[in-house]
Design a protein around this motif. Structure first.
Motif, mmCIF file in Angstrom:
data_model
loop_
_atom_site.group_PDB
_atom_site.id
_atom_site.type_symbol
_atom_site.label_atom_id
_atom_site.label_comp_id
_atom_site.label_asym_id
_atom_site.label_seq_id
_atom_site.Cartn_x
_atom_site.Cartn_y
_atom_site.Cartn_z
ATOM 1 N N GLU A 53 -5.153 -8.128 -5.264
ATOM 2 C CA GLU A 53 -3.928 -7.590 -4.656
ATOM 3 C C GLU A 53 -4.084 -6.115 -4.328
ATOM 4 O OE1 GLU A 53 -0.128 -8.323 -3.137
ATOM 5 O OE2 GLU A 53 -1.546 -9.734 -4.026
ATOM 6 N N GLU A 54 -4.660 -5.348 -5.246
ATOM 7 C CA GLU A 54 -4.865 -3.913 -5.006
ATOM 8 C C GLU A 54 -5.851 -3.674 -3.865
ATOM 9 O OE1 GLU A 54 -3.988 -2.378 -9.585
ATOM 10 O OE2 GLU A 54 -6.029 -2.377 -8.810
ATOM 11 N N LEU A 55 -6.824 -4.543 -3.730
ATOM 12 C CA LEU A 55 -7.782 -4.432 -2.624
ATOM 13 C C LEU A 55 -7.105 -4.753 -1.300
ATOM 14 C CD1 LEU A 55 -10.637 -4.203 -1.418
ATOM 15 C CD2 LEU A 55 -10.997 -6.595 -2.052
ATOM 16 N N GLU A 81 -10.255 3.108 -6.738
ATOM 17 C CA GLU A 81 -10.512 2.201 -7.855
ATOM 18 C C GLU A 81 -9.476 1.078 -7.868
ATOM 19 O OE1 GLU A 81 -11.540 3.768 -11.831
ATOM 20 O OE2 GLU A 81 -9.702 2.756 -12.473
ATOM 21 N N ILE A 82 -9.976 -0.159 -7.922
ATOM 22 C CA ILE A 82 -9.100 -1.327 -7.974
ATOM 23 C C ILE A 82 -9.425 -2.180 -9.204
ATOM 24 C CG2 ILE A 82 -8.830 -1.402 -5.453
ATOM 25 C CD1 ILE A 82 -10.826 -3.852 -5.548
ATOM 26 N N HIS A 83 -8.490 -3.081 -9.521
ATOM 27 C CA HIS A 83 -8.690 -3.983 -10.656
ATOM 28 C C HIS A 83 -8.502 -5.446 -10.286
ATOM 29 C CE1 HIS A 83 -7.883 -0.130 -12.614
ATOM 30 N NE2 HIS A 83 -8.575 -0.592 -13.632
ATOM 31 N N ALA A 122 -3.909 1.316 -9.462
ATOM 32 C CA ALA A 122 -2.964 0.856 -10.482
ATOM 33 C C ALA A 122 -1.829 1.840 -10.734
ATOM 34 C CB ALA A 122 -3.709 0.576 -11.791
ATOM 35 N N CYS A 123 -2.007 3.083 -10.339
ATOM 36 C CA CYS A 123 -0.955 4.065 -10.609
ATOM 37 C C CYS A 123 -0.447 4.761 -9.346
ATOM 38 C CB CYS A 123 -1.406 5.084 -11.645
ATOM 39 S SG CYS A 123 -2.891 6.008 -11.246
ATOM 40 N N LEU A 169 -14.757 -9.883 -7.222
ATOM 41 C CA LEU A 169 -14.211 -9.120 -6.106
ATOM 42 C C LEU A 169 -15.238 -8.617 -5.104
ATOM 43 C CD1 LEU A 169 -11.522 -7.022 -8.028
ATOM 44 C CD2 LEU A 169 -11.108 -8.901 -6.446
ATOM 45 N N VAL A 170 -16.507 -8.587 -5.462
ATOM 46 C CA VAL A 170 -17.506 -7.936 -4.607
ATOM 47 C C VAL A 170 -17.541 -8.505 -3.189
ATOM 48 C CG1 VAL A 170 -19.402 -9.407 -5.467
ATOM 49 C CG2 VAL A 170 -19.903 -7.173 -4.436
#
Length: 260
Positions: free
Chosen positions: A171-173, A166-168, A142-143, A204-205
């Protein structure tokens, strides 16, 4: 400006100051820099351990002081004796009241992987993590840009560290599936408003490739939740405030583990 943006803004100032106080070469000269790191993967998959990454956290922006005066070495030893796979140590001072001294104390107390839980925005912090005894670093999607995640994780691997991304969200994955990452963690806590939902992990898993250790982070306070997450495919579980908010964190984790 949300809390994550405030943390990152302050972190950049903090890192610039740290760079003025100590050089990269001085960090690399520290005795802990040359040690061989413990493998996060091996520890998580060790059948004698329970997959928990237990956190040492003094405070948080959402809860304020959690357990400001606890003995870090004593709690770390209790975590290890309870069969955890790794210990996470908050080193941010401004918002979480942690320090690199806490990281060193945990490193000296245990013989399992230690994660430096930090808002990393510069490779300097990765060198710092190795120099102060960490085995694992955290990169927060995220950052950071995908380019930064690739560069930072490559550097971390080159100096022998494990990397937890770490993802949320999906898209980040999707944008950050690099071979230099060892584990992917789904944070159930929204870092902008600190709301928590286990549904983030459940959604997400199945999308996380099998090459990565799968970690569910935050909002885990019930042993039955561990069982649910294991059944869904998670191998590790980062638990922070649940133990630290108790008067006796050592007893809290012992009681928790008995119920898994």
């Amino acid at each position: 400006m949300n809390i994550l943006e405030r943390i990152i803004q302050h972190k950049r100032i903090e890192v610039a100051e740290a760079k003025r106080n100590i050089s990269i070469d001085e960090l690399k000269d520290k005795s802990l820099f040359d040690r061989t790191c413990y493998s996060l993967r091996e520890s998580v998959l060790d059948l004698d351990r329970n997959g928990i990454i237990a956190e040492y956290k003094r405070a948080s922006p959402s809860k304020g002081s959690i357990n400001a005066h606890s003995d870090v070495s004593e709690i770390a030893k209790a975590y290890e004796e309870s069969g955890v796979s790794a210990i996470s140590v908050l080193t941010d001072s401004e918002f979480f009241k942690g320090s690199l001294d806490d990281l060193i104390a945990v490193r000296e107390a245990v013989q399992i992987p230690v994660l430096r839980k930090e808002f990393i925005v510069d490779p300097f912090q990765i060198t710092e993590a190795k120099a102060y005894g960490a085995d694992v670093i955290l990169l927060i999607a995220a950052c950071l840009s995908s380019k930064e995640i690739e560069e930072f994780s490559t550097y971390a691997k080159n100096i022998g560290l494990n990397v937890l991304l770490e993802i949320h969200n999906e898209e980040e994955l999707k944008d950050n599936k690099f071979d230099t990452i060892d584990a992917i963690g789904v944070n159930n806590r929204n870092l902008t408003d600190f709301s928590v939902s286990l549904q983030h992990s459940l959604d997400l898993v199945s999308l996380i490739p099998v090459q990565y250790i799968k970690v569910s982070e935050s909002g885990i306070s019930n042993p039955d939740t561990i069982k649910l997450l294991k059944n869904e495919g998670f191998q590790a579980f980062l638990i922070g405030e649940n133990f630290m908010k108790m008067d006796d964190p050592a007893k809290a984790i012992q009681d928790f583990v008995k119920q898994i």
